[in-house]
Write a protein that holds these residues in place. Structure first.
Motif, PDB file in Angstrom:
ATOM      1  N   TYR A 160       0.846  -1.209   0.000  1.00 41.15           N
ATOM      2  CA  TYR A 160       0.000   0.000   0.000  1.00 41.15           C
ATOM      3  C   TYR A 160       0.878   1.255   0.000  1.00 41.15           C
ATOM      4  CZ  TYR A 160      -3.987  -2.896   1.674  1.00 41.15           C
ATOM      5  OH  TYR A 160      -4.970  -3.833   1.828  1.00 41.15           O
ATOM      6  N   ASP A 164       0.733   4.131  -2.773  1.00 40.93           N
ATOM      7  CA  ASP A 164       0.304   5.481  -2.373  1.00 40.93           C
ATOM      8  C   ASP A 164       1.410   6.487  -2.681  1.00 40.93           C
ATOM      9  OD1 ASP A 164      -2.024   4.349  -1.543  1.00 40.93           O
ATOM     10  OD2 ASP A 164      -1.531   4.357   0.606  1.00 40.93           O
ATOM     11  N   GLY A 200      -0.839  -5.758  -2.139  1.00 43.51           N
ATOM     12  CA  GLY A 200      -1.026  -4.360  -1.723  1.00 43.51           C
ATOM     13  C   GLY A 200      -1.091  -3.448  -2.939  1.00 43.51           C
ATOM     14  N   ARG A 204      -4.486  -1.414  -4.588  1.00 50.06           N
ATOM     15  CA  ARG A 204      -4.475   0.028  -4.807  1.00 50.06           C
ATOM     16  C   ARG A 204      -4.669   0.389  -6.280  1.00 50.06           C
ATOM     17  NH1 ARG A 204      -5.050   0.772   0.191  1.00 50.06           N
ATOM     18  NH2 ARG A 204      -3.794   2.279   1.361  1.00 50.06           N
TER      19      ARG A 204
END
Ligand code: GYE
Length: 344
Positions: A160, A164, A200, A204
Motif C-alpha cells: 500500500y 500510495d 497491496g 491500490r
C-alpha cells in the motif's frame, strides 16, 4: 641357571610395572574424561539451544537478518545457536527442522521460504514439545497451535505504501491522468513478502484504472535474476514508466539492465524504480539518483526473537503476532544523514 632365573624375575617385574603403569594412565584418562564430561554437561545445560532454519543468503536484507540472529543468539548471551542455511529450498528447511528435533533443541526458529507446506514438520516439532517461533515471512498452517509466535513485517501494508507513494509522486509531476505502463519483478513466489507486496499494489491499482500492469515475473529476490527479467521487459515493451522490484537487490539488477539498454532511471530518468527493504546500498542508489523509493522492511529480528524466548523461559505470555513498525525513504529526503544513522 641362576642368571636365567634372575632374567626371568626381572622381565616379570617389568611386565607388572608396565601393566600397573597402563592401569594408572587409563584411570587418569578416565578421570580427565569424566571431568571434561561434567564441564561439558554443565555448560550445555546452561545454554539455551536454538535451531534456526534460515531461508538462504539471497539478499542484503537476508545477510543483515542472519547477522542480527547470530549476534542475539551468541554464547555470551547464553545461547547455543545451530544455524542452518537452506539455500532457498523448502526441503532443506524441513530436513533442518527434523535434525533440530532429533538434537532435542530447546527452541526452533524458522524463517520460512514460502507460506505453505509446513503442517507435517511443525506437527512433529509439537509432538516433540519444542516451541517454534516463526520469523520474517509467515506460515499458512491449518492449526495455529503449531507455532508459538511470529514476528515480522506487514508486507501488505508495504505494498500500500509503495502504491500510495507512486500516486502522490505522479500527482506532483502532473501525471495523474496519464496512462502509466508498469512491470513488476516479483520476489520468491509464495513467500509472504511477495504475496503481501503484490497484493497491496494490486488492491491500490483498482483506484487507478490508468495504471497498466503489463507483466509480472519472479526475480527470486536476487540481483542476477532481476537483471535478466528486466532485460526481457526492456526487449518486450518499448514504453515502461515504472518498474516495481519486490526487494532492493532486484532493483540493483533492474537498474543495471536499464543502464545497459541505454536508458536511465530515478527521479530524472526514463523509468521510475520502486523497491522494498531500504538496505544501505539502496540509500546509495537513491543518492546516485537511480532509485526513486525504497519502502522499509526491518531485518533486525534477532533481539525480538530473543525477547520472545526469554519470556517463554520465564513462563510469560507472548503475543502470537508481532508486527514491526516501518517507514519509507525517497529522494526528497536527507538520505546521507538518514543512512549514517541506520544499522543495515
Ligand atoms: O524483502 C528480501 C529477502 O522476506 C522480508 O526476503 C523478506 C524478504 C526481503 O530476500 O530482500
Amino acid at each position: 641357571m641362576k642368571g636365567q632365573v634372575w632374567g626371568y624375575f626381572c622381565s616379570m617385574v617389568l611386565v607388572l610395572l608396565m601393566i600397573t603403569g597402563c592401569l594408572a594412565t587409563d584411570r587418569e584418562k578416565d578421570s580427565i574424561q569424566n571431568d571434561e564430561e561434567t564441564v561439558q554437561e554443565q555448560t550445555t545445560t546452561d545454554f539455551i539451544t536454538v535451531g534456526f532454519s534460515q531461508v538462504g543468503a539471497e539478499s542484503d536484507w537476508r545477510t543483515a537478518n542472519s547477522e542480527s540472529m547470530k549476534e542475539a543468539f551468541s554464547e555470551e548471551n547464553g545461547y547455543e545457536l545451530i544455524f542452518d542455511d537452506a539455500q532457498q529450498k523448502q526441503e532443506n528447511q524441513i530436513r533442518a527442522i527434523r535434525n533440530f528435533i532429533e538434537q532435542e533443541v530447546d527452541y526452533i526458529v524458522l524463517a520460512p521460504v514460502t507460506e505453505t507446506g509446513w503442517d507435517s514438520v511443525l506437527q512433529e516439532a509439537k509432538e516433540a514439545e519444542i516451541p517454534v517461533i516463526i520469523v520474517d515471512r509467515m506460515v499458512n498452517v491449518s492449526d495455529e497451535s503449531l507455532y508459538t509466535a511470529w514476528v515480522g513485517s506487514d508486507f501488505l501494508k508495504e505494498g500500500y505504501v509503495a502504491a500510495d507513494w507512486l500516486a502522490d509522486y505522479l500527482d506532483r509531476k502532473g501525471r495523474t491522468d496519464e496512462t502509466i505502463y508498469m512491470v513488476t519483478i516479483q520476489g520468491t513466489m509464495g513467500s509472504s513478502a511477495q504475496i503481501g507486496r503484490t497484493n497491496g499494489i494490486t488492491e491500490r491499482m483498482k483506484d487507478h484504472p490508468n495504471w497498466i500492469m503489463m507483466e509480472r515475473i519472479a526475480g527470486d529476490y536476487t540481483e542476477a535474476k532481476a537483471r535478466e527479467v528486466m532485460e526481457y521487459f526492456l526487449e518486450q515493451y518499448s514504453e515502461i514508466d515504472v518498474v516495481i522490484c519486490e526487494n532492493d537487490n532486484e532493483a540493483f539488477g533492474a537498474i543495471d539492465a536499464i543502464k545497459a539498454a541505454g536508458k536511465t532511471s530515478g527521479p530524472n530518468g526514463d523509468i521510475i524504480v520502486i523497491s522494498f527493504d531500504a538496505v544501505s546500498a539502496a540509500f546509495d542508489a537513491m543518492i546516485a539518483g537511480d532509485l526513486n523509493l525504497s519502502v522499509e522492511c526491518n531485518p533486525l529480528h534477532g533481539p525480538r526473537v530473543a525477547e520472545i524466548i526469554q519470556k517463554l523461559e520465564s513462563n510469560e505470555v507472548v503475543e502470537k503476532t508481532q508486527y514491526v513498525m516501518e517507514d519509507y525513504f525517497d529522494t526528497t529526503m536527507n538520505l546521507i544523514d538518514i543512512k549514517n544513522n541506520r544499522l543495515y
